[in-house]
Design an enzyme around this catalytic site. Structure first.
Site, PDB file in Angstrom:
ATOM      1  N   GLU A  99      48.923  48.366  54.984  1.00 34.35           N
ATOM      2  CA  GLU A  99      48.560  47.181  55.983  1.00 34.35           C
ATOM      3  C   GLU A  99      48.815  45.637  55.071  1.00 34.35           C
ATOM      4  O   GLU A  99      48.917  45.724  54.504  1.00 34.35           O
ATOM      5  CB  GLU A  99      47.660  46.715  56.436  1.00 34.35           C
ATOM      6  CG  GLU A  99      46.384  46.820  56.120  1.00 34.35           C
ATOM      7  CD  GLU A  99      45.755  47.584  54.602  1.00 34.35           C
ATOM      8  OE1 GLU A  99      45.776  48.428  55.004  1.00 34.35           O
ATOM      9  OE2 GLU A  99      45.035  46.849  53.872  1.00 34.35           O
ATOM     10  N   SER A 137      42.961  32.223  43.893  1.00 39.08           N
ATOM     11  CA  SER A 137      43.282  33.439  44.646  1.00 39.08           C
ATOM     12  C   SER A 137      45.040  33.486  44.407  1.00 39.08           C
ATOM     13  O   SER A 137      46.082  34.850  44.082  1.00 39.08           O
ATOM     14  CB  SER A 137      43.521  33.901  45.682  1.00 39.08           C
ATOM     15  OG  SER A 137      42.881  33.435  46.832  1.00 39.08           O
ATOM     16  N   LYS A 182      46.185  40.049  44.293  1.00 44.54           N
ATOM     17  CA  LYS A 182      46.331  41.625  44.486  1.00 44.54           C
ATOM     18  C   LYS A 182      47.485  42.531  44.103  1.00 44.54           C
ATOM     19  O   LYS A 182      47.437  43.693  43.973  1.00 44.54           O
ATOM     20  CB  LYS A 182      47.391  41.322  46.005  1.00 44.54           C
ATOM     21  CG  LYS A 182      46.251  40.585  46.739  1.00 44.54           C
ATOM     22  CD  LYS A 182      46.306  40.906  48.237  1.00 44.54           C
ATOM     23  CE  LYS A 182      45.279  40.501  49.752  1.00 44.54           C
ATOM     24  NZ  LYS A 182      45.813  39.546  49.297  1.00 44.54           N
TER      25      LYS A 182
HETATM   26  C1  PLP Z   1      45.070  38.281  50.435  1.00 47.22           C
HETATM   27  C2  PLP Z   1      44.602  37.110  50.441  1.00 47.22           C
HETATM   28  C3  PLP Z   1      43.478  36.935  49.868  1.00 47.22           C
HETATM   29  C4  PLP Z   1      41.960  37.600  50.608  1.00 47.22           C
HETATM   30  O1  PLP Z   1      41.460  38.556  50.264  1.00 47.22           O
HETATM   31  P1  PLP Z   1      40.628  39.521  48.801  1.00 47.22           P
HETATM   32  O2  PLP Z   1      40.442  40.518  48.884  1.00 47.22           O
HETATM   33  O3  PLP Z   1      39.248  38.658  50.332  1.00 47.22           O
HETATM   34  O4  PLP Z   1      40.470  38.739  48.618  1.00 47.22           O
HETATM   35  C5  PLP Z   1      42.985  35.580  49.184  1.00 47.22           C
HETATM   36  N1  PLP Z   1      43.840  34.840  48.930  1.00 47.22           N
HETATM   37  C6  PLP Z   1      45.309  34.758  48.931  1.00 47.22           C
HETATM   38  C7  PLP Z   1      46.176  34.411  47.535  1.00 47.22           C
HETATM   39  C8  PLP Z   1      45.469  36.392  49.677  1.00 47.22           C
HETATM   40  O5  PLP Z   1      46.663  37.087  49.270  1.00 47.22           O
END
Ligand code: PLP
Length: 409
Positions: free
Chosen positions: A120, A387, A98
């Site tokens: 948010e 992610s 992010k």
């Molecule tokens: C917020 C988050 C997601 C989900 O958000 P996307 O916009 O679908 O990527 C996935 N993995 C992590 C580690 C997150 O913090």
């Protein structure tokens, strides 16, 4: 690594913000001109070398880009199928993908002369990443968060406060991500001139789905080069979890024209496919409008966004990015589901086999990769977008599931 422009143009959305029939801008009249200003500012900034250089500088020296690709040999060998690789977005500063779009949005806000970022947060990852970018760039920051998530994601709440952000508890409805978006949106409407609503995924009205995607596409641009360098080929399969869809589209974008690369998005099946027990929007939803844009949507009889559930707060959203809605319809991406139990299994499996504690969100992608790898041969490859890291989840996971995995405190 070649010095590509991270903000490379993509064919979609069109100039009205549509990906096929999805996206657009369904907002009250007083927001229309504000969104147009953001669109115009971004369109201008993305062409400016100074803006590109600044973003590139922070990606490299602040976030730690490029994030590495890791060949998960232990896991691959244990499964005995395809070779599994991770794009390590969990190693970024603040522990997830992010930060890539938060820095971009904060730089846009700053260039536009805004004083405050407002947003948010679900898992708290967007809130932490945004509070971080705000601290770095000298902007104020208000983060709206459901009370349920505040309890579940306590460490991230503490982080945001240390970083100087104001965390606003949201007490309405299910007290999770959807209600937090509702309230942040209302607060934004109160003063859209000095504040910028920094949306946390590839959702919301135009220009956000395309702009956030552009800030995340660096993930796939790096991965495409790194993977070829490591293996001499493109990956046969890409896998990423889909909440709003930003980490997924970030990885996918650079490969969309490579028809030989199969692409899989993984949604949360939660506890079951009963209404309210999952957040499998693309799998079980139908087109509708939420938070100012058109997408696949889980809705109740009245057409309102339905209550949803996932063990992963960051995937707990009844809508999904308009580009994913489009990619599903044209059949370019295959969307699958993984339930809470399978995700938690994968969370412990990856921790124990590779020494990597993944975010519970990312564990959904890992779980699907484990299933998929079994169907494939050892000369085939899977690249997962890991992610985020799981530090934020450890207390909750151990509390709720620890005993099942021999973790007794
Ligand atoms: C917020 C988050 C997601 C989900 O958000 P996307 O916009 O679908 O990527 C996935 N993995 C992590 C580690 C997150 O913090």
């Amino acid at each position: 690594m070649t010095q590509n422009n991270n903000l490379k143009r993509n064919p979609l959305p069109n100039n009205k913000g549509y990906f096929g029939e999805y996206g657009g801008s369904f907002v009250p009249p007083q927001l229309e001109s504000i969104l147009q200003e953001i669109t115009d500012a971004y369109e201008k900034l993305r062409e400016e070398e100074g803006f590109q250089e600044e973003l590139k500088y922070y990606y490299k020296h602040y976030v730690g880009r490029p994030s590495p690709i890791f060949h998960a040999r232990n896991l691959s060998n244990k499964i005995g199928g395809a070779q599994i690789y991770f794009k390590r977005e969990d190693l970024n500063h603040t522990g997830a993908h992010k930060i890539n779009h938060c820095l971009g949005e904060a730089l846009v806000a700053k260039a536009m002369g805004k004083k405050k970022l407002i947003a948010e947060t679900g898992a708290g990852q967007h809130g932490v990443a945004l509070a971080t970018a705000a601290a770095l760039l000298g902007l104020e920051c208000d983060i709206y968060m459901g009370e349920v998530d505040i309890v579940k994601e306590h460490p991230n709440v503490v982080r945001m406060k240390i970083l100087g952000a104001t965390v606003v508890p949201v007490k309405s409805g299910l007290k999770t991500l959807k209600e937090a978006v509702d309230e942040a949106f209302m607060a934004y409407m109160g003063d859209p001139v000095t504040q910028l609503y920094a949306i946390g995924s590839v959702v919301g009205p135009h220009p956000f789905p395309g702009m956030v995607r552009d800030f995340q596409q660096v993930v796939g641009m790096e991965a495409r080069e790194q993977f070829q360098e490591m293996t001499g080929k493109l990956p046969d399969n890409l896998i990423a979890c889909v909440g709003g869809g930003s980490n997924a589209i970030g990885l996918f974008t650079a490969f969309l024209d490579d028809q030989e690369v199969k692409i899989h998005g993984v949604e949360p099946a939660g506890l079951s496919f009963k209404p309210g027990e999952h957040a499998a929007t693309l799998t079980l939803g139908k087109p509708g409008v939420i938070h100012g844009f058109k997408c696949y949507l889980l809705s109740d009889e009245a057409g309102e966004p339905a209550p949803v559930h996932s063990v992963a707060s960051g995937l707990d959203y009844p809508g999904v990015g308009p580009q994913h809605s489009y990619l599903k319809d044209i059949g370019r991406v295959n969307y699958e589901t993984i339930n809470d139990k399978e995700a938690i299994d994968a969370f412990f499996e990856l921790s124990r086999v590779e020494g990597i504690i993944p975010a519970v969100e990312s564990a959904h992608a890992v779980a699907y990769a484990i299933k998929k790898a079994k169907e494939l041969g050892p000369d085939e490859t899977i690249l997962i977008n890991l992610s985020g890291r799981g530090d934020k989840d450890i207390d909750f996971v151990v509390d709720k599931y620890g005993a099942d995995y021999g973790v007794i405190l």
